[in-house]
Design an enzyme around this catalytic site. Structure first.
Site, PDB file in Angstrom:
ATOM      1  N   GLU A 277       0.870  -1.108   0.098  1.00  0.00           N
ATOM      2  CA  GLU A 277      -0.221   0.451   0.106  1.00  0.00           C
ATOM      3  C   GLU A 277       0.690   1.380  -0.115  1.00  0.00           C
ATOM      4  OE1 GLU A 277      -4.136  -1.154   2.195  1.00  0.00           O
ATOM      5  OE2 GLU A 277      -3.105  -0.566   3.868  1.00  0.00           O
ATOM      6  N   VAL A 278       1.940   1.338  -1.280  1.00  0.00           N
ATOM      7  CA  VAL A 278       2.196   2.293  -1.097  1.00  0.00           C
ATOM      8  C   VAL A 278       1.806   3.836  -1.956  1.00  0.00           C
ATOM      9  CG1 VAL A 278       4.649   3.830  -1.534  1.00  0.00           C
ATOM     10  CG2 VAL A 278       4.782   1.691  -1.113  1.00  0.00           C
TER      11      VAL A 278
END
Lengths: 706, 706
Positions: free
Chosen positions: B332-333
């Site tokens: 989840e960057v």
């Protein structure tokens, strides 16, 4: 079920009680607002003086507490525990944060130091004022501050707008300076963490003496470095080290609680002789006693080495336990070991002593000298009382107010434990009705009354262990704590019960297990069970109580010992059935309404149907578990009395019944059910008898209910 | 309620399941005796192979356990814990006593050493044989012995003649070598004692990996001695010291459990930058994140100092955590911090990287090199998968079996977590149905399947804290543990539920609070309440569940944060309603009987009456507590759907109803009740709709029920 009204009634009664003693009279004009204002004000013990204000103080995550005035180190820990407790009680994330005294939500001011070693009779008073804008506690010393913090915690509750404490001014001080709980850690060893949480409970209800019963026939529980054989051979390895004891004393002191050790002498002493048979009156060898009862082994009062030993031992213990009071037991010496020893009998004759009693007095005098030499005042049970002993000794009465009064007349101080034996399974109301100044003590002069220092509840441990001891102490101990703190006029048991149930739930936040232990033990008893089967077991468990007083021992199929498992239904249920008590109250109200209150009638009927049908649901479990099988007869009794109760209700709905044979038949069912089975008492039985009586000719409701 | 029969059915199904895979076939001739013999045999996870014998081994206070063969020090502690657990489970006073191997009640023989640092894929098998005369566990190493002891504990139960373990031969080995539980200790800090009791729970259900999620935007939870600003500035003081971590790792090892740390990089990392803004992609200063969600801050992959820092930091952590695997997150960057930094964008262009994804791959490769340099294999979430990374990395899939299968095809090992997120509030059955070899993974070759190591349940901690986390993990985690241990064919959810309820109760002996926490929280919510009022709150609480998946966040009136109190009804109820599930089963059976089963009809009616009348009893509490007021609408809904259900039952008793308007009206009531209120779902609603459907024209029971 009308419980909600009951609860309000409890509160209003409490206010009436409170208003009996003093400045609250000024508030009586506000009485109409009080019922509303006092909602959620569930204080236990009831303070000496309460004035209810208007509005309330919101408790949110920004809450702060600050201390001003004299800074006792004890208050730092108290602040941390207070904030932690407040967080648990509300589920809010309240941090311990520094706050200027004036700006804090709760400002605590203490005037001066308390004593380095807490003393009997120190000032424990405090004033707590809560307004919508903030709260203050002021106290002469930190003992009062500790009490005030506990009162504040009891004020905090959920409200329509969040958590809040109602506006109030409380001026509070205890009635008695000695308010104790004795725990027998000798018959069953009780682990330190269990003691700690019970000390937390004591703090919550403002008790201030933990009386630590440390030696018995069944175990010697203290590490002696001078005489290590005492614990090494007398404890099965279950004893407290000196470090642990110092830790517990510090823990208690942090909570404003003195620790009084008891080493029971010269009887109750088999465990001492396992390592030191040379001090006994009879020949060894000795083994740790496993059974319960009164046993023969006793110290030999004629042996000078005994006094040399006790001098060294008590010297060691007097250093370990800083409290000024030192308990030497002195109870229940049956004299048989002395009778059997010709040398001892010869000694009695030679010294012109009055038999064994005289010999024990001889022993007590020498013992008192030793205790006194080590800077302590001796405490002993009734039996030690003798006018030739010095006046600084304290008598703890297990016999009653009469011996307490006798002691007071002779100039001795005393504390009452008769009526406060938690192991006997009495109701909270019955304990609550016992007053140290009651009965024989009521007739004492003012000066003599001063000598009655208070009382102690006693948790003898034949039938308790780490798993169920909390449930044998709490919540009933809160009622005794109130008796010892609150004004004598506070004695309405309905109010007491209403508040006790609230406080009981709060006590679980301290880690006490008295409410949740039961389900866990019942699960073990049930084994794998459907939700319905388990519910049936709980329903039965909720309406039974263990047999009272010493009946359990007397009715055991084989003599119980310290190795007997405590895993039966009788061990897994509270000592007082709330469900049965509330059912009884409902029946009383119904009968008092001449059985006209149809709403109550409906509720009683619903309850009886549930009980009648419960046995069928429990039967599969009875087949699978020997521990459930043991209560099968009681389960059948419950079904039977419920059916009898339903028959009585039916009869009432038809205007009562004139058939005497019917009454005899139904009453016989109840009488049969009132006989204990599996060492259990079926508590709703008497209320059902009332329904039968009411329904029959001459009864209060027959012919009147239509 | 027929639950007792259900329970038996569950057991017999279990035996059928078990008999699908091997030697049990030989036992099938004994099938008629099995149902009786298997009573009380509530094993979870189901062993690979069970042969039921006859008779049982009595468990009494004389019970002894002895170890022979190779003496692993781990077994000494295991023996003590085993005896303590057996004592708790039976209430018997069983002492740890030395016993000759042959004479002991339970003899455990271990052949050889396990690895000093527990390794993935070590032999965990064991054979447990119980006869009426004694029991033996044999295992290649102590890991199998630990599992065998847990199986033995599950066999012990109350019986008609005392406590006993049924005669049985169990040959057991796990299906997957990686059976994990991840706990997010970063969003909410979880105290060590809570972790310890959950590790005890893992041991009980034979899980073997504790995945410790240690860093997040909301907190950095590990003491770094090289970079102390990480915990000093990134944790609000809530972190684990290195000593505590070593202690927990030792604790887990004692229980056959590996500890895999996770430091999430390069995103999920705000808390790191509070103390070290110099490693971030964007300008500081940073503060600890309080809200939930995906946030922008990320490490700067273009900054060589970042790698120097990570090398030192991971070097320090690689020593602290001995396990061979090291989890670096990687999920989840959102890339926003990289987009916003022209230097980073320039770097992407200069190095011809494929946008932000390419930049993260660049980062991952360097990170993998660092992890590898320190002797570890890297684990990362789905996003780290790229065919250019070395094959020793492990992919943890939060996305599903498809990405796991993809990884396996590319030669990477993987573990499944999609479908095992405990925070989403799924039913145990739904988790149980998810198989690491299911869906896309089912088509893999045998070699590729070998790369699927197992799975991990995940306890993300947005809405849990020390008070309620146990209840979010247990008992549902036991169903996932079974999925990962037992043969794939074991998948009957009725059997699973029957056993899970038994195991759930046993787990509380370990100190887990998942069953008893609810009453305590509900008491706080209720405030001072009569027994009846409180019962009404419990009745409502028992039939509602929190909204599922991420709805809670989406429907919050204001954005929840790490400081939001978790003290509402939604926090105080289990994630799965047993009462509603059992009601649904009852309705299904009733409808399946063409509504002819009058006994079931009566039970359904009684339940519906109780629910219909519950709201009136709860109303006084709604007036007094804001936390009860929040569930007032749901309470009204319960009364309304119960009334609709009763109307349907009435209609059925009159042969069904032909009035379509009636159906529409009743269905509208149910639909209204199915809308979440107070973030709660009213779980009995669908079953009541089934009753309405059955009662109306075209329904399965209308006109058939007479």
């Amino acid at each position: 079920m009308g419980k909600s009204k009951d609860w309000l009634r409890g509160l209003s009664l409490m206010i009436l009680s409170a208003s009996l003693y003093g400045p609250l009279r000024a508030q009586e004009t506000q009485a109409s607002n009080m019922e509303t204002a006092m909602r959620g004000l569930n204080l236990m013990p009831v303070p000496a003086n309460v004035q209810v204000g208007s509005g309330s103080l919101k408790i949110d995550a920004g809450f702060t507490v600050a201390f001003t005035g004299h800074a006792d180190p004890r208050l730092t820990g108290a602040a941390e525990r207070f904030v932690e407790r407040l967080s648990k009680q509300t589920g809010l994330l309240i941090a311990v944060k520094p706050a200027g005294g004036a700006k804090a939500t709760l400002a605590v001011r203490v005037d001066h130091d308390s004593k380095p070693v807490q003393e009997l009779g120190e000032d424990e008073s405090y004033v707590l004022e809560v307004t919508p804008n903030g709260a203050t506690i002021t106290a002469p010393n930190d003992l009062g501050a500790l009490h005030g913090l506990q009162t504040f915690l009891q004020l905090v509750s959920v409200s329509p707008d969040g958590f809040a404490a109602p506006a109030v001014i409380i001026k509070d001080t205890p009635r008695f300076p000695w308010r104790g709980l004795m725990i027998d850690t000798a018959r069953h060893f009780i682990p330190l963490d269990v003691l700690r949480r019970n000390i937390d409970g004591m703090e919550a209800v403002k008790m201030n003496v933990f009386h630590w019963h440390l030696s018995e026939n069944q175990g010697f529980r203290v590490e002696s470095r001078k005489f290590p054989k005492l614990q090494q051979m007398g404890s099965d390895g279950l004893y407290y080290t000196q470090d642990e004891i110092r830790g517990l004393i510090a823990y208690a002191r942090e909570r404003g609680i003195r620790v009084v050790p008891e080493f029971d002498l010269p009887g109750h002493s088999t465990a001492w002789f396992v390592g030191h048979p040379e001090f006994a009156s009879g020949p060894g060898p000795f083994t740790i006693e496993r059974k319960w009862g009164i046993f023969d082994p006793a110290f030999d009062p004629t042996n000078e080495k005994v006094y040399k030993f006790l001098d060294e031992f008590i010297g060691e213990m007097a250093k370990l336990f800083p409290d000024h009071f030192f308990h030497v037991g002195g109870d229940e010496v049956n004299g048989k070991a002395w009778d059997a020893n010709p040398k001892i009998q010869e000694f009695i004759r030679a010294h012109d002593l009055k038999g064994n009693a005289g010999l024990q007095l001889y022993f007590n005098k020498k013992l008192q000298g030793i205790v006194s030499k080590h800077g302590k005042s001796m405490v002993g049970w009734d039996e030690v009382l003798d006018p030739t002993l010095p006046k600084d000794i304290v008598i703890q009465s297990w016999r009653g107010q009469a011996s307490l009064a006798e002691a007071a007349k002779q100039g001795y101080r005393g504390i009452l434990s008769n009526g406060y034996y938690l192991d006997l399974g009495w109701s909270a109301a019955r304990h609550y009705a016992v007053d140290p100044m009651g009965d024989a003590a009521a007739g004492l002069s003012a000066e003599e009354k001063q000598r009655i220092l208070g009382g102690e509840s006693c948790m003898w441990s034949e039938y308790v262990n780490a798993e169920n001891i909390d449930s044998r102490i709490w919540p009933r101990n809160a009622a005794i704590a109130e008796r010892l703190w609150s004004p004598q006029e506070v004695r309405d048991s309905a109010s007491m019960y209403a508040r006790m149930h609230v406080i009981s739930a709060q006590l679980e936040w301290l880690g006490l297990t008295h409410e949740n232990y039961s389900a866990r033990m019942l699960r073990r008893i049930a084994g794998p069970a459907s939700a319905d089967e388990f519910r049936a077991l709980r329903t039965l468990a909720e309406v039974v109580e263990p047999v009272k007083d010493y009946t359990r021992e007397q009715t055991a199929s084989e003599p119980p010992t310290s190795e007997t498992p405590l895993n039966r239904v009788v061990d897994a249920i509270p000592l007082e059935s709330r469900a049965a008590r509330e059912f009884g109250e409902m029946v009383d109200k119904y009968v008092a309404s001449s059985c006209h209150d149809g709403g109550l009638g409906t509720q009683i009927r619903a309850q009886l149907i549930l009980w009648r049908d419960n046995d069928a649901k429990l039967q599969p479990l009875e087949q699978r578990s020997f521990l459930v099988k043991e209560v099968a007869a009681t389960s059948q009794d419950l079904a039977a009395v419920a059916s009898a109760g339903l028959a009585a209700l039916d009869a009432l709905e038809h205007g009562g019944i004139t058939d005497e044979a019917w009454k005899a038949q139904q009453s016989a069912v109840v009488q049969q059910a009132e006989k204990p089975k599996g060492q259990l008492l079926l508590m709703p039985a008497p209320a059902i008898q009332k329904l039968i009586d009411a329904a029959t000719v001459g009864g209060s409701c027959a012919m009147a209910s239509q």
